[in-house]
Scaffold this active site. Structure first.
Site, PDB file in Angstrom:
ATOM      1  NE  ARG A  70      -3.567   0.166   2.531  1.00 13.47           N
ATOM      2  CZ  ARG A  70      -4.029   0.525   3.728  1.00 13.47           C
ATOM      3  NH1 ARG A  70      -3.866  -0.280   4.760  1.00 13.47           N
ATOM      4  NH2 ARG A  70      -4.637   1.670   3.896  1.00 13.47           N
ATOM      5  CB  VAL A 103      -3.262   5.660   6.666  1.00  7.76           C
ATOM      6  CG1 VAL A 103      -4.159   5.394   7.859  1.00  7.76           C
ATOM      7  CG2 VAL A 103      -3.394   4.528   5.631  1.00  7.76           C
ATOM      8  CG  HIS A 119      -8.336   5.502  11.074  1.00  6.91           C
ATOM      9  ND1 HIS A 119      -9.272   5.122  10.133  1.00  6.91           N
ATOM     10  CD2 HIS A 119      -9.026   5.714  12.227  1.00  6.91           C
ATOM     11  CE1 HIS A 119     -10.475   5.092  10.703  1.00  6.91           C
ATOM     12  NE2 HIS A 119     -10.355   5.456  11.979  1.00  6.91           N
ATOM     13  CB  CYS A 127       9.747   1.583  17.951  1.00  4.14           C
ATOM     14  SG  CYS A 127      10.368   0.223  18.960  1.00  4.14           S
ATOM     15  CB  CYS A 130      10.990   2.548  22.532  1.00  7.12           C
ATOM     16  SG  CYS A 130      11.574   3.109  20.923  1.00  7.12           S
ATOM     17  CB  CYS A 151      14.617  -0.046  21.905  1.00  4.47           C
ATOM     18  SG  CYS A 151      13.144  -0.487  20.963  1.00  4.47           S
ATOM     19  CB  THR A 189     -16.420   7.622   4.850  1.00  2.98           C
ATOM     20  OG1 THR A 189     -16.289   6.591   5.829  1.00  2.98           O
ATOM     21  CG2 THR A 189     -17.500   8.593   5.289  1.00  2.98           C
TER      22      THR A 189
HETATM   23  C1  BV8 Z   1     -11.679   1.461  18.533  1.00  2.65           C
HETATM   24  C2  BV8 Z   1      -6.163   1.033   9.575  1.00  2.65           C
HETATM   25  C3  BV8 Z   1     -11.597   0.299  20.504  1.00  2.65           C
HETATM   26  C4  BV8 Z   1      -5.281   1.918   8.831  1.00  2.65           C
HETATM   27  C5  BV8 Z   1      -8.497   1.285   9.955  1.00  2.65           C
HETATM   28  C6  BV8 Z   1     -18.186  -4.378  16.202  1.00  2.65           C
HETATM   29  C7  BV8 Z   1     -17.337  -5.462  16.119  1.00  2.65           C
HETATM   30  C8  BV8 Z   1     -15.955  -5.321  16.155  1.00  2.65           C
HETATM   31  C9  BV8 Z   1     -15.375  -4.054  16.288  1.00  2.65           C
HETATM   32  C10 BV8 Z   1     -16.238  -2.991  16.362  1.00  2.65           C
HETATM   33  C11 BV8 Z   1     -17.611  -3.126  16.313  1.00  2.65           C
HETATM   34  N1  BV8 Z   1     -18.167  -1.887  16.394  1.00  2.65           N
HETATM   35  C12 BV8 Z   1     -17.197  -0.982  16.477  1.00  2.65           C
HETATM   36  C13 BV8 Z   1     -16.017  -1.643  16.489  1.00  2.65           C
HETATM   37  C14 BV8 Z   1     -14.731  -1.038  16.606  1.00  2.65           C
HETATM   38  C15 BV8 Z   1     -14.035  -0.886  15.262  1.00  2.65           C
HETATM   39  C16 BV8 Z   1     -14.986  -0.707  14.095  1.00  2.65           C
HETATM   40  O1  BV8 Z   1     -15.462   0.375  13.846  1.00  2.65           O
HETATM   41  N2  BV8 Z   1     -15.260  -1.808  13.372  1.00  2.65           N
HETATM   42  C17 BV8 Z   1     -16.177  -1.721  12.245  1.00  2.65           C
HETATM   43  C18 BV8 Z   1     -15.570  -2.373  11.022  1.00  2.65           C
HETATM   44  C19 BV8 Z   1     -17.482  -2.408  12.646  1.00  2.65           C
HETATM   45  N3  BV8 Z   1     -13.279   0.335  15.425  1.00  2.65           N
HETATM   46  C20 BV8 Z   1     -12.050   0.265  15.948  1.00  2.65           C
HETATM   47  O2  BV8 Z   1     -11.520  -0.775  16.275  1.00  2.65           O
HETATM   48  C21 BV8 Z   1     -11.358   1.587  16.195  1.00  2.65           C
HETATM   49  N4  BV8 Z   1     -10.837   1.563  17.529  1.00  2.65           N
HETATM   50  O3  BV8 Z   1     -12.879   1.452  18.454  1.00  2.65           O
HETATM   51  O4  BV8 Z   1     -11.051   1.328  19.711  1.00  2.65           O
HETATM   52  C22 BV8 Z   1     -11.514   0.823  21.851  1.00  2.65           C
HETATM   53  C23 BV8 Z   1     -12.529   1.662  22.343  1.00  2.65           C
HETATM   54  C24 BV8 Z   1     -12.430   2.111  23.603  1.00  2.65           C
HETATM   55  C25 BV8 Z   1     -11.335   1.751  24.390  1.00  2.65           C
HETATM   56  C26 BV8 Z   1     -10.320   0.927  23.868  1.00  2.65           C
HETATM   57  C27 BV8 Z   1     -10.404   0.478  22.597  1.00  2.65           C
HETATM   58  C28 BV8 Z   1     -10.186   1.748  15.248  1.00  2.65           C
HETATM   59  C29 BV8 Z   1     -10.717   1.993  13.862  1.00  2.65           C
HETATM   60  C30 BV8 Z   1      -9.548   2.197  12.922  1.00  2.65           C
HETATM   61  C31 BV8 Z   1      -9.317   0.915  12.204  1.00  2.65           C
HETATM   62  N5  BV8 Z   1      -8.266   1.109  11.220  1.00  2.65           N
HETATM   63  N6  BV8 Z   1      -7.506   1.280   9.101  1.00  2.65           N
HETATM   64  C32 BV8 Z   1      -5.311   1.474   7.400  1.00  2.65           C
HETATM   65  O5  BV8 Z   1      -4.740   0.427   7.132  1.00  2.65           O
HETATM   66  O6  BV8 Z   1      -5.951   2.169   6.614  1.00  2.65           O
HETATM   67  S1  BV8 Z   1     -10.079   1.500   9.398  1.00  2.65           S
HETATM   68  C33 BV8 Z   1     -10.128   1.437   7.707  1.00  2.65           C
HETATM   69  O7  BV8 Z   1     -11.510   1.632   7.370  1.00  2.65           O
HETATM   70  C34 BV8 Z   1      -9.419   2.582   7.009  1.00  2.65           C
HETATM   71  O8  BV8 Z   1      -8.810   3.515   7.883  1.00  2.65           O
HETATM   72  C35 BV8 Z   1     -10.562   3.267   6.251  1.00  2.65           C
HETATM   73  O9  BV8 Z   1     -10.346   4.589   6.053  1.00  2.65           O
HETATM   74  C36 BV8 Z   1     -11.647   3.022   7.225  1.00  2.65           C
HETATM   75  C37 BV8 Z   1     -13.038   3.332   6.854  1.00  2.65           C
HETATM   76  O10 BV8 Z   1     -13.270   2.900   5.551  1.00  2.65           O
HETATM   77  P1  BV8 Z   1     -13.693   4.037   4.519  1.00  2.65           P
HETATM   78  O11 BV8 Z   1     -12.678   5.122   4.569  1.00  2.65           O
HETATM   79  O12 BV8 Z   1     -15.104   4.419   4.766  1.00  2.65           O
HETATM   80  O13 BV8 Z   1     -13.514   3.303   3.145  1.00  2.65           O
HETATM   81  P2  BV8 Z   1     -14.527   2.267   2.487  1.00  2.65           P
HETATM   82  O14 BV8 Z   1     -13.778   1.538   1.421  1.00  2.65           O
HETATM   83  O15 BV8 Z   1     -15.228   1.494   3.555  1.00  2.65           O
HETATM   84  O16 BV8 Z   1     -15.646   3.184   1.798  1.00  2.65           O
HETATM   85  C38 BV8 Z   1     -15.272   3.988   0.697  1.00  2.65           C
HETATM   86  C39 BV8 Z   1     -16.522   4.743   0.320  1.00  2.65           C
HETATM   87  O17 BV8 Z   1     -16.174   5.654  -0.719  1.00  2.65           O
HETATM   88  C40 BV8 Z   1     -17.600   3.840  -0.250  1.00  2.65           C
HETATM   89  O18 BV8 Z   1     -18.853   4.239   0.287  1.00  2.65           O
HETATM   90  C41 BV8 Z   1     -17.547   4.095  -1.754  1.00  2.65           C
HETATM   91  O19 BV8 Z   1     -18.825   4.018  -2.363  1.00  2.65           O
HETATM   92  C42 BV8 Z   1     -17.079   5.522  -1.786  1.00  2.65           C
HETATM   93  N7  BV8 Z   1     -16.338   5.894  -2.997  1.00  2.65           N
HETATM   94  C43 BV8 Z   1     -15.528   5.126  -3.760  1.00  2.65           C
HETATM   95  N8  BV8 Z   1     -15.006   5.872  -4.761  1.00  2.65           N
HETATM   96  C44 BV8 Z   1     -15.494   7.128  -4.608  1.00  2.65           C
HETATM   97  C45 BV8 Z   1     -16.338   7.150  -3.486  1.00  2.65           C
HETATM   98  N9  BV8 Z   1     -16.980   8.263  -3.081  1.00  2.65           N
HETATM   99  C46 BV8 Z   1     -16.784   9.384  -3.795  1.00  2.65           C
HETATM  100  N10 BV8 Z   1     -15.983   9.445  -4.889  1.00  2.65           N
HETATM  101  C47 BV8 Z   1     -15.328   8.346  -5.320  1.00  2.65           C
HETATM  102  N11 BV8 Z   1     -14.547   8.425  -6.421  1.00  2.65           N
HETATM  103 ZN    ZN Z   2      12.249   1.286  19.850  1.00  7.25          ZN
END
Ligand code: BV8
Ligand code: ZN
Length: 240
Positions: A70, A103, A119, A127, A130, A151, A189
């Site tokens: 990526r 990202v 994100h 790291c 650390c 580290c 999104t």
């Molecule tokens: C947290 C990493 C916990 C970086 C990402 C139920 C079960 C399990 C988990 C959960 C749950 N409910 C909530 C959760 C928590 C979870 C979550 O939300 N899960 C979801 C899937 C259900 N969230 C987390 O874990 C977050 N942390 O909650 O902490 C916690 C809480 C309290 C205390 C301690 C701990 C962390 C979330 C971050 C995860 N990391 N990525 C990377 O590699 O990128 S998320 C990943 O999805 C990306 O960052 C991405 O950006 C993000 C969202 O996706 P979108 O950006 O929306 O992209 P997507 O492809 O889905 O959609 C694109 C859209 O664009 C589409 O609609 C499409 O039609 C449209 N499109 C396409 N082309 C175009 C367009 N629109 C306009 N023009 C175009 N040309």
């Molecule tokens: Zn380190």
């Protein structure tokens, strides 16, 4: 569509406070694959298998293969007209905050200034032991695991994986921008990832006008004053 564009332009005309949430869709026209949907890169793998700390602990080389490929893509692409339209809007609005789930760093490269990377950023390594961060360098997908110069710990991409907290204070800053804005733009999104998607609820809950730009309806469309269905690279320059 043009009357919707006109409607969105009017809604944006005299606001002084704007907040924006972007997702992978805004970078699609730059050539960065989206996560979900027909061309979604997660159709052939599950996020829980790859973008989690457990997956990284179990098989860091597999996670690095994915992130290195990526990063190679991100370094080859350019911001598109959607990114530059938001940078132009920021220069025109007194109070402007752009929260992105992406990202890829493309908003910063397009000239946006007040960007909250919810994100993290794939262009940085961190790291795992650390916390030392530095600029990621492109490496072949199967290169040895990157080690921390301080580290010796294994490094990871400086991104937020599923189940991990967002960077300290970033979500709070985005939430307060969403709470005070007059207009909230939600662009490219699918609105499924939390807590990012909640920013739209906060904005709508505080009476902001919500303008959604997406190829398809999403769960956030229910909150939108107007949803513009189409490519953000075409629509944003017309409404900004
Ligand atoms: C947290 C990493 C916990 C970086 C990402 C139920 C079960 C399990 C988990 C959960 C749950 N409910 C909530 C959760 C928590 C979870 C979550 O939300 N899960 C979801 C899937 C259900 N969230 C987390 O874990 C977050 N942390 O909650 O902490 C916690 C809480 C309290 C205390 C301690 C701990 C962390 C979330 C971050 C995860 N990391 N990525 C990377 O590699 O990128 S998320 C990943 O999805 C990306 O960052 C991405 O950006 C993000 C969202 O996706 P979108 O950006 O929306 O992209 P997507 O492809 O889905 O959609 C694109 C859209 O664009 C589409 O609609 C499409 O039609 C449209 N499109 C396409 N082309 C175009 C367009 N629109 C306009 N023009 C175009 N040309
Ligand atoms: Zn380190």
């Amino acid at each position: 569509m043009s009357d919707r564009i006109e409607h969105a332009r009017r809604l944006l005309a005299d606001v002084s406070s704007v907040a924006v949430l972007t997702g992978a869709g805004i970078s699609a026209e730059s050539g960065v694959p989206v996560f979900r949907g027909p061309q979604g890169m997660w159709n052939n793998m599950r996020p829980e298998d790859i973008a989690t700390p457990e997956a990284f602990a179990r098989d860091p080389a597999m996670v690095w293969r994915w992130y290195r490929s990526r990063l190679a893509t991100v370094r080859k692409v350019e911001p598109n007209a959607g990114h530059t339209a938001l940078a132009a809007l920021e220069r025109r609005v007194k109070d402007f905050t752009l929260a992105t789930q992406n990202v890829d760093g493309l908003h910063l490269r397009a000239g946006s200034r007040n960007v909250l990377e919810l994100h993290g950023n794939i262009g940085r390594n961190r790291c795992d032991r650390c916390g030392l961060k530095h600029e990621a360098v492109p490496e072949p997908e199967d290169a040895p695991l990157p080690r921390c110069v301080e580290c010796g710990g294994i490094e990871r991409p400086d991104v937020v994986l599923f189940g991990e907290m967002l960077p300290e204070g970033i979500f709070e800053e985005a939430a307060s921008a969403a709470a005070r804005c007059q207009a909230f733009l939600v662009i490219g999104t699918s609105g499924v990832v939390q807590p990012a998607a909640m920013l739209a609820d906060i904005a709508a809950g505080n009476g902001a006008t919500v303008i959604e730009v997406n190829l398809e309806q999403t769960p956030l469309s229910l909150l939108a004053t107007v949803t513009l269905l189409g490519a953000s690279g075409e629509i944003l320059p017309r409404i900004v």
